[in-house]
Write an enzyme that holds these catalytic residues in place. Structure first.
Site, mmCIF file in Angstrom:
data_model
loop_
_atom_site.group_PDB
_atom_site.id
_atom_site.type_symbol
_atom_site.label_atom_id
_atom_site.label_comp_id
_atom_site.label_asym_id
_atom_site.label_seq_id
_atom_site.Cartn_x
_atom_site.Cartn_y
_atom_site.Cartn_z
ATOM 1 N N GLU A 147 0.679 -1.469 0.106
ATOM 2 C CA GLU A 147 0.485 0.152 -0.138
ATOM 3 C C GLU A 147 1.368 1.365 -0.461
ATOM 4 O OE1 GLU A 147 -3.295 0.049 3.210
ATOM 5 O OE2 GLU A 147 -3.792 1.752 1.769
ATOM 6 N N THR A 181 -6.880 6.497 -3.097
ATOM 7 C CA THR A 181 -7.722 7.595 -3.945
ATOM 8 C C THR A 181 -7.289 8.329 -2.363
ATOM 9 O OG1 THR A 181 -9.538 7.520 -2.385
ATOM 10 C CG2 THR A 181 -9.423 6.248 -4.378
ATOM 11 N N PHE A 182 -7.035 8.896 -1.044
ATOM 12 C CA PHE A 182 -6.723 9.426 0.337
ATOM 13 C C PHE A 182 -5.214 9.490 0.320
ATOM 14 C CE2 PHE A 182 -5.493 9.754 4.334
ATOM 15 C CZ PHE A 182 -5.575 10.684 4.698
ATOM 16 N N HIS A 183 -4.506 8.408 -0.253
ATOM 17 C CA HIS A 183 -3.186 9.103 -0.202
ATOM 18 C C HIS A 183 -2.693 9.200 -1.354
ATOM 19 C CE1 HIS A 183 -3.008 6.703 3.821
ATOM 20 N NE2 HIS A 183 -3.185 5.239 3.454
ATOM 21 N N HIS A 206 -8.152 1.013 -2.606
ATOM 22 C CA HIS A 206 -8.533 2.057 -1.771
ATOM 23 C C HIS A 206 -9.732 2.650 -1.971
ATOM 24 C CE1 HIS A 206 -6.768 -0.642 1.989
ATOM 25 N NE2 HIS A 206 -7.708 -1.157 2.026
ATOM 26 N N GLU A 241 -13.299 2.048 2.322
ATOM 27 C CA GLU A 241 -12.365 2.202 3.666
ATOM 28 C C GLU A 241 -12.694 4.125 4.011
ATOM 29 O OE1 GLU A 241 -7.396 2.557 5.228
ATOM 30 O OE2 GLU A 241 -8.131 3.255 3.249
#
Ligand code: MN
Length: 294
Positions: A147, A181-183, A206, A241
């Site tokens: 990840e 997508t968040f990271h 995610h 998530e």
């Protein structure tokens, strides 16, 4: 989109048997086809019983984990490296016994904010461990998915390009990227381009909003992400998530900086997320079809 997953932290931060069973049942009832379990403490639950429940519900499962400071395989401390390798091997075994085909997460370093720069020797140490673990995982029919996370959660792999270089260094065909997508929103100049660059090396994905709350209420460009996923032919799981201080695991909540409530009603959240992803994904498929039709 029939490969929709959900992170178990929408339901519970515990490893207690009853809570995990409820999480599986609720996810399945709401139409999810996979549940992701992070940081499982195998000493407090019955792996075989959970595997049976998953099977009876026709639910897929993915296991994710992050290494602790004293198990950092990207360090130059042989004891820490050995401890980290043992934890990863244990993770592969749990994944296999649960019926998971994927082990994901921050498998290549400590999960947390570093107070030091990454080193070339640390990179090599991590590559060597991941190569060995991937070999074992292959025998267990489990893929290793790294990840790519933001700078506050690792110092080693913050971008897809770095992840691809790392995979190349392992020389393994059982190591893939786990994008989020968040990271990507924090680290990538173009998240959608990063997905295209990942291409066939993308193994797990995610879906998280920019502040980890309700999908569509933040700043992530999901249309661009879904277009890119279709471009590379990714047909594997998309896992929702989301974190709120409503559900707390002491370690993960602190590592991820979950200090406040982004929601309280997890059923409403999960129901909305499924509808949102299915609707936006279907729109992306329509766009793609129309663009290619004379
Ligand atoms: Mn993630």
């Amino acid at each position: 989109m029939n490969k929709l997953g959900i992170h178990s932290f929408v339901w519970t931060g515990s490893s207690v048997q009853k809570d995990l069973e409820t999480a599986i049942q609720v996810s399945s009832d709401l139409g999810y086809k996979l549940i992701e379990f992070p940081r499982l403490n195998t000493k407090v639950f019955d792996v075989a019983a959970l595997a049976r429940l998953l099977q009876s519900r026709d639910m897929g499962v993915a296991v994710t984990m992050g290494l602790p400071p004293d198990g950092d395989i990207s360090s130059e401390d042989l004891e820490k490296i050995a401890r980290g390798e043992a934890l990863l091997i244990e993770g592969v075994a749990v994944a296999r016994d649960l019926g998971a085909k994927k082990l994901g997460g921050i498998l290549f370093s400590m999960h947390g904010k570093y107070q030091s720069l990454p080193t070339a020797a640390g990179w090599r140490n991590s590559v060597d461990v991941i190569r060995r673990v991937a070999e074992r995982a292959k025998q267990a029919d489990v893929t290793i998915n790294l990840e790519i996370v933001n700078r506050f959660e690792t110092n080693l792999l913050n971008t897809t390009a770095q992840g691809l270089k790392f995979i190349e260094d392992t020389g393994s065909d059982n190591v893939f990227l786990h994008l989020d997508t968040f990271h990507m929103n924090i680290e990538e100049a173009s998240p959608a381009d990063a997905i295209r660059v990942a291409g066939r090396k993308l193994g797990y994905f995610h879906i998280g909003e920019s502040y980890r709350g309700y999908l569509g209420s933040g700043t992530i460009d999901f249309d661009a992400a879904f277009d890119a996923l279709l471009d590379i032919g990714y047909t594997d799981y998309l896992t929702f998530e989301s974190f709120s201080s409503e559900v707390v695991d002491k370690d993960l909540s602190i590592t991820c900086g979950i200090w406040r409530d982004t929601w309280k009603d997890n059923v409403a959240l999960a129901r909305h997320a499924r509808a949102f992803i299915e609707e936006r994904f279907a729109s992306a498929e329509r766009r793609r079809q129309v663009t290619r039709t004379v």
